[in-house]
Design a protein around this motif. Structure first.
Motif, PDB file in Angstrom:
ATOM      1  N   GLY A 163      57.928 -53.190 -27.574  1.00  0.00           N
ATOM      2  CA  GLY A 163      59.274 -52.692 -27.259  1.00  0.00           C
ATOM      3  C   GLY A 163      60.268 -53.827 -27.184  1.00  0.00           C
ATOM      4  O   GLY A 163      59.938 -55.012 -27.363  1.00  0.00           O
ATOM      5  N   GLY A 164      61.532 -53.468 -26.914  1.00  0.00           N
ATOM      6  CA  GLY A 164      62.576 -54.473 -26.795  1.00  0.00           C
ATOM      7  C   GLY A 164      62.542 -55.129 -25.431  1.00  0.00           C
ATOM      8  O   GLY A 164      62.809 -54.481 -24.423  1.00  0.00           O
ATOM      9  N   ASN A 165      62.234 -56.407 -25.379  1.00  0.00           N
ATOM     10  CA  ASN A 165      62.079 -57.089 -24.103  1.00  0.00           C
ATOM     11  C   ASN A 165      62.520 -58.552 -24.220  1.00  0.00           C
ATOM     12  O   ASN A 165      62.797 -59.076 -25.313  1.00  0.00           O
ATOM     13  N   GLY A 223      64.471 -63.184 -27.580  1.00  0.00           N
ATOM     14  CA  GLY A 223      64.496 -61.731 -27.471  1.00  0.00           C
ATOM     15  C   GLY A 223      63.428 -61.133 -28.369  1.00  0.00           C
ATOM     16  O   GLY A 223      63.196 -61.616 -29.486  1.00  0.00           O
ATOM     17  N   ASN A 224      62.735 -60.103 -27.878  1.00  0.00           N
ATOM     18  CA  ASN A 224      61.669 -59.461 -28.643  1.00  0.00           C
ATOM     19  C   ASN A 224      62.144 -58.104 -29.151  1.00  0.00           C
ATOM     20  O   ASN A 224      62.692 -57.295 -28.397  1.00  0.00           O
ATOM     21  N   ILE A 225      61.955 -57.873 -30.415  1.00  0.00           N
ATOM     22  CA  ILE A 225      62.280 -56.599 -31.052  1.00  0.00           C
ATOM     23  C   ILE A 225      60.957 -55.895 -31.354  1.00  0.00           C
ATOM     24  O   ILE A 225      60.184 -56.336 -32.218  1.00  0.00           O
ATOM     25  N   GLY A 226      60.634 -54.809 -30.607  1.00  0.00           N
ATOM     26  CA  GLY A 226      59.387 -54.097 -30.811  1.00  0.00           C
ATOM     27  C   GLY A 226      59.429 -53.196 -32.011  1.00  0.00           C
ATOM     28  O   GLY A 226      60.424 -52.526 -32.285  1.00  0.00           O
ATOM     29  N   LEU A 227      58.337 -53.205 -32.769  1.00  0.00           N
ATOM     30  CA  LEU A 227      58.238 -52.380 -33.979  1.00  0.00           C
ATOM     31  C   LEU A 227      57.131 -51.339 -33.858  1.00  0.00           C
ATOM     32  O   LEU A 227      56.773 -50.696 -34.864  1.00  0.00           O
ATOM     33  N   GLY A 230      55.799 -57.102 -32.853  1.00  0.00           N
ATOM     34  CA  GLY A 230      57.115 -57.482 -32.361  1.00  0.00           C
ATOM     35  C   GLY A 230      57.651 -58.711 -33.080  1.00  0.00           C
ATOM     36  O   GLY A 230      56.893 -59.548 -33.604  1.00  0.00           O
ATOM     37  N   ILE A 231      58.964 -58.800 -33.138  1.00  0.00           N
ATOM     38  CA  ILE A 231      59.652 -59.946 -33.757  1.00  0.00           C
ATOM     39  C   ILE A 231      60.400 -60.693 -32.663  1.00  0.00           C
ATOM     40  O   ILE A 231      61.229 -60.107 -31.949  1.00  0.00           O
TER      41      ILE A 231
END
Length: 251
Positions: A135-137, A121-125, A237-238
């Motif tokens: 973004g969250g993707n 899961g990607n957490i956009g910063l 992104g994380i």
């Protein structure tokens, strides 16, 4: 008067008296003049001794000091005999080490763990991100070992303006963490590469990445990474995910 007495002795009487005297005188003379016969055994022993002496004299002289150890030159103690033999040391050339380090075998394990493929899961910063990284993707992640310390980590972040990240990372060996519990081994990595945007106006730029891999079992590895892509705008992104380990492509 003696003559008269002599003449008066009869001849037979003279023969009887003088015969034993003459016999004893004869035996005494023969005993003084007779040489005893030599002993045969003594003669043979003497001849053998003479032959042995002649044989020893004919042989070359042998130095009596040739086998005598000289102090300081010959080991006389038993310690060297009990010591284990020292195996010859093999010296590997620097060129061989370098060749072994740069030998590329896609899919091989690195010092940071196995190669894997998985999901994350990607957490956009990024507030105004130009790609899906901001973004969250959802993302598909992977690690493909190249050498003992290098790997590539192709990642596809899906969503609006999906982006493909292809960084090459340097993998560090496992580091223990955890002061109050059992140490948790983690394998850090850092690197950089190319980011490709797949939007309407496909562009590409650079990406920097850094993260850690955490082996969960012999089949699964957890990973967390911070990615910074420079495509149009700067996207951050994380990624947090898990991968399934594999042993290589068998090239």
């Amino acid at each position: 008067m003696n003559a008269i007495f002599t003449q008066r002795i009869p001849s037979p009487f003279k023969a009887v008296v003088l015969a034993p005297l003459m016999a004893s005188v004869t035996v005494a003379v023969q005993a003084q003049t007779t040489v005893p016969a030599p002993d045969v055994e003594q003669v043979q022993s003497a001849q053998s001794t003479n032959r042995l002496v002649e044989r020893l004299q004919s042989q070359p002289a042998v130095s009596l000091t040739s086998d005598v150890p000289t102090p300081g030159t010959t080991t006389t103690a038993s310690a060297p005999l009990t010591q284990a033999p020292v195996a010859p040391q093999t010296v590997e050339s620097a060129s061989s080490d370098r060749i072994a380090q740069i030998l590329v075998d896609p899919g091989q394990p690195t010092i940071g763990g196995s190669s894997y493929v998985g999901v994350a899961g990607n957490i956009g910063l990024s507030d105004n991100g130009s790609t899906a990284l901001g973004g969250g993707n959802f993302a598909i992640i992977s690690k493909i070992g190249l050498t003992n310390t290098l790997s590539t980590r192709p990642t596809a972040v899906l969503g609006n303006n999906a982006v493909i990240l292809i960084p090459v990372t340097y993998d560090f060996s496992f580091q223990p963490v955890g002061a109050f519990t059992d140490p948790l081994p983690i394998a850090p990595y850092v690197g950089g590469g190319v980011a490709i945007s797949t939007g309407e106006d496909s562009t590409f730029g650079a990406v920097l990445t850094g993260g850690v891999d955490v082996p969960l079992t012999s089949q699964f590895t957890a990973t967390a990474a911070l990615n910074v892509a420079f495509v149009d705008n700067t996207d951050i992104g994380i990624l947090i995910g898990v991968g399934y380990n594999f042993g290589g492509f068998g090239f």
